[in-house]
Design a protein around this motif. Structure first.
Motif, PDB file in Angstrom:
ATOM      1  N   GLU A  26       4.104  -1.128  13.295  1.00 58.57           N
ATOM      2  CA  GLU A  26       4.030  -0.097  14.561  1.00 58.57           C
ATOM      3  C   GLU A  26       5.499  -0.942  15.481  1.00 58.57           C
ATOM      4  O   GLU A  26       6.107  -1.916  15.227  1.00 58.57           O
ATOM      5  CB  GLU A  26       2.478  -1.541  15.717  1.00 58.57           C
ATOM      6  CG  GLU A  26       1.565  -0.770  14.534  1.00 58.57           C
ATOM      7  CD  GLU A  26       0.473  -1.831  15.183  1.00 58.57           C
ATOM      8  OE1 GLU A  26       0.685  -2.017  16.582  1.00 58.57           O
ATOM      9  OE2 GLU A  26      -0.601  -2.326  14.936  1.00 58.57           O
TER      10      GLU A  26
ATOM     11  N   VAL B 164       4.191   2.958  19.886  1.00 61.71           N
ATOM     12  CA  VAL B 164       3.488   3.660  18.733  1.00 61.71           C
ATOM     13  C   VAL B 164       2.700   3.436  17.088  1.00 61.71           C
ATOM     14  O   VAL B 164       3.377   2.106  15.902  1.00 61.71           O
ATOM     15  CB  VAL B 164       4.773   5.168  18.076  1.00 61.71           C
ATOM     16  CG1 VAL B 164       4.748   5.889  16.703  1.00 61.71           C
ATOM     17  CG2 VAL B 164       5.708   5.832  19.416  1.00 61.71           C
TER      18      VAL B 164
ATOM     19  N   LEU C 224       8.146  11.722  14.492  1.00 59.07           N
ATOM     20  CA  LEU C 224       7.940  10.566  15.181  1.00 59.07           C
ATOM     21  C   LEU C 224       8.828   9.851  15.417  1.00 59.07           C
ATOM     22  O   LEU C 224       8.220   8.992  16.690  1.00 59.07           O
ATOM     23  CB  LEU C 224       6.249   9.994  14.454  1.00 59.07           C
ATOM     24  CG  LEU C 224       5.787   8.934  15.280  1.00 59.07           C
ATOM     25  CD1 LEU C 224       4.684  10.158  16.575  1.00 59.07           C
ATOM     26  CD2 LEU C 224       4.816   9.095  13.960  1.00 59.07           C
TER      27      LEU C 224
ATOM     28  N   LEU D 263       8.318  10.390  20.134  1.00 63.33           N
ATOM     29  CA  LEU D 263       7.901   8.636  20.464  1.00 63.33           C
ATOM     30  C   LEU D 263       7.565   9.477  21.750  1.00 63.33           C
ATOM     31  O   LEU D 263       6.637   8.756  22.529  1.00 63.33           O
ATOM     32  CB  LEU D 263       9.413   8.355  21.494  1.00 63.33           C
ATOM     33  CG  LEU D 263       9.642   7.443  19.670  1.00 63.33           C
ATOM     34  CD1 LEU D 263      10.796   6.902  20.076  1.00 63.33           C
ATOM     35  CD2 LEU D 263       8.742   6.555  19.243  1.00 63.33           C
TER      36      LEU D 263
ATOM     37  N   GLY E 112       3.890   8.761  21.211  1.00 58.71           N
ATOM     38  CA  GLY E 112       3.961   6.968  22.284  1.00 58.71           C
ATOM     39  C   GLY E 112       2.372   6.829  23.532  1.00 58.71           C
ATOM     40  O   GLY E 112       2.877   7.987  24.553  1.00 58.71           O
TER      41      GLY E 112
END
Length: 438
Positions: free
Chosen positions: A67, A83, A97, A103, A107
Motif C-alpha cells: 500500500e 492507493v 495507477l 493516483l 487514490g
C-alpha cells in the motif's frame, strides 16, 4: 547541481529541472535496487513523494502488493492519497495507477482522523551528502509532511527514510549549519549503481514547529489549520511566525529591483539599425524614443495644423459628450469577490489562462495579470441572487472547487505544477483584461 545535470544531459522529461526534483536518468534502475532492500521487503505501507523520478518506485511497490500513500501536491486540498494495489492488475494498469493521473483518480483521500501507519518513507532529492544531509527543491513540503505525520502518530523517529538519486547528486560534504531543526535527513541513499547506508543516523524532527510557520502558510493549507485548532483545543499555546519570507515575496522584490516601477524602458535594439542613416542628433532622438509614444496632445496638434483657439474650443465642445459617453460605457462592474492564483510559470501568458478558464466554464468579470510575479487575480461580480440580502455571504465554493488541480503552460504534464487558489481582496490593477474579448 541543476546546472550540472542539465549541461551533462543527465535528466529525462521534463528537462527543465530548475526548482524541481530532477527526473534523473537511471531512476528505474535505482528503484529496482531499492526494492531489493530488506527495509522495503518488510514494509507494508510506504509513503512515496509524487515527483516523476519516484514513479518507478511507486509502480514496483504496487507490483509487490504494498500500500502506498502519496502527498497531495502542496497539501492544498488535503493530506495524502491512499492507493491499494488492485488484484489481478496488469503491469500497464499498475503503471497508470502509479502515475499522478492514476493516483488522483484511484487514490482515496486520507484526513487527520486516519489511523494508518507508515513503515517506510521514500523521498526525492536535488542533492544529498554521504552523511545523510538532504537538499530538496527549497519549498519545505517534504519536511512539513514528515512533521505532520509525526504529529499524527503515522510514523516514529525510527521510521527509515530513503532517497533515490543519480550518482552525481551525491556529495561528500554539506555544511551542517545550512540545516535547521525541521530539515529531514535520510538514512539510506540509493542510486542506479550503489546503495549507501548512513551511519550514524542523523536526528529527525519531532513534530510541527509552529513558530516557523506564518499565518499565510496556514491559510493555504486547510489540514495545517485543522492541526493548529486541535492543538489549541488541547491547551497548547501556539505562536506563529510574524514575517512571511516565502519564495513569492523574494521573487517580487527581485523583479522590483530589476525593473523599477517609475523607470521607462526603451526599445534600443529595434531602432539601432537606422542609426547609420541618420544624423547624430536624429539617431540619438530615435534611440531614446519611448517604446510606447505619448498620445498627441491638443497643443501639439494646434501648432502643426494652425488651428485657432476658437476652433479648438468648438472642437472640444463637440467631442466632450462623446468622451463622457465612452467613460460611462467603461465603468467597472461591482466586484463581489476575488480569487488569487499563484505558482504560475514565467512562460505562461494571459491568453493561456483565459483558455484554461474557458475550458472549465469559469468566466470572471476581470483578470488582473501579474505574470512577472507568478500570480494573477480573478474578479467576479453579479453572483448574488436578486432576492438575496445585502449581508448574505456569496457561495464561491463551486468556483474554487472547479479551479482545483489546474495546470497551465509548461507545467501541464508535471504533478508539481498545480495552480494555487485562495480568496483575495481586490488590489490595484496593473493590467486588466476583459475575458469577453476572447
Amino acid at each position: 547541481m541543476w546546472d550540472y545535470m542539465a549541461k551533462n544531459e543527465l535528466v529525462n522529461f521534463p528537462v527543465n529541472i530548475y526548482k524541481r526534483i530532477p527526473n534523473f536518468k537511471g531512476a528505474a534502475e535505482a528503484a529496482q535496487r531499492l526494492v531489493e532492500l530488506d527495509e522495503f521487503k518488510k514494509s507494508r505501507t510506504i509513503k512515496i513523494n509524487p515527483d516523476k523520478p519516484q514513479e518507478p518506485v511507486r509502480f514496483l511497490a504496487l507490483e509487490a502488493n504494498k500500500e502506498i500513500i502519496v502527498p497531495i501536491p502542496r497539501l492544498r486540498s488535503g493530506l495524502f492519497l491512499h492507493v491499494i494495489p488492485v488484484a489481478g492488475a496488469t503491469k500497464e494498469q499498475l503503471k497508470i495507477l502509479a502515475s499522478m493521473r492514476g493516483l488522483e483518480q484511484a487514490g482515496k483521500p486520507l484526513g487527520l482522523d486516519s489511523n494508518i501507519k507508515v513503515d517506510l518513507i521514500v523521498l526525492g532529492s536535488v542533492c544529498v551528502s554521504r552523511d545523510g544531509y538532504r537538499l530538496g527543491k527549497g519549498e519545505g513540503f517534504a519536511d512539513l509532511e514528515f512533521a505532520m505525520m509525526m504529529r499524527m502518530g503515522t510514523i516514529t523517529e525510527n521510521t527509515v527514510v530513503i532517497t533515490t538519486v543519480h550518482d552525481c547528486q551525491i556529495v561528500d560534504y554539506l555544511p551542517p549549519q545550512l540545516f535547521k531543526e525541521y530539515d529531514v535527513p535520510v538514512d539510506i541513499i540509493v542510486t542506479p549503481t550503489q546503495t549507501i547506508f548512513v551511519k550514524p543516523r542523523l536526528k529527525k524532527p519531532s513534530g510541527i514547529l509552529w513558530h516557523m510557520l506564518s499565518e499565510r502558510k496556514l491559510k493555504t493549507m486547510q489540514v495545517l489549520q485543522q492541526l493548529k485548532e486541535m492543538d489549541e483545543k488541547n491547551g497548547k499555546m501556539i505562536i506563529l511566525k510574524e514575517v512571511d519570507s516565502d519564495i513569492e515575496t523574494h521573487r517580487y522584490i527581485k523583479n522590483r529591483v530589476k525593473y523599477p516601477k517609475n523607470k521607462k524602458r526603451f526599445n534600443i535594439k529595434k531602432d539601432a539599425s537606422n542609426v547609420e542613416k541618420s544624423t547624430v542628433e536624429g539617431a540619438k532622438d530615435k534611440i531614446l524614443k519611448s517604446r510606447f509614444p505619448r498620445k498627441r496632445t491638443y497643443k501639439k496638434a494646434e501648432e502643426e495644423n494652425n488651428i485657432s483657439n476658437a476652433e479648438m474650443k468648438m472642437e472640444n465642445v463637440k467631442s466632450a459628450p462623446r468622451r463622457r459617453k465612452n467613460l460611462r460605457a467603461r465603468t467597472k462592474a461591482h466586484i463581489d469577490f476575488s480569487l488569487k492564483l499563484s505558482n504560475i510559470s514565467s512562460g505562461v501568458r494571459v491568453r493561456d489562462l483565459k483558455n484554461a478558464l474557458l475550458e472549465r466554464g469559469i468566466k470572471p468579470s476581470e483578470i488582473t495579470w501579474q505574470g512577472y510575479r507568478g500570480i494573477c487575480y480573478l474578479h467576479f461580480s453579479k453572483l448574488r441572487n436578486e432576492n438575496a440580502l445585502p449581508d448574505q455571504p456569496i457561495q464561491v465554493d463551486s468556483i474554487v472547487a472547479n479551479l482545483q488541480q489546474l495546470r497551465i503552460g509548461e507545467f501541464m504534464n508535471n504533478e508539481e505544477g498545480f495552480i494555487h487558489v485562495e480568496p483575495a481582496k481586490p488590489i490595484s490593477r496593473i493590467e486588466v483584461t476583459d475575458v469577453t474579448t476572447v
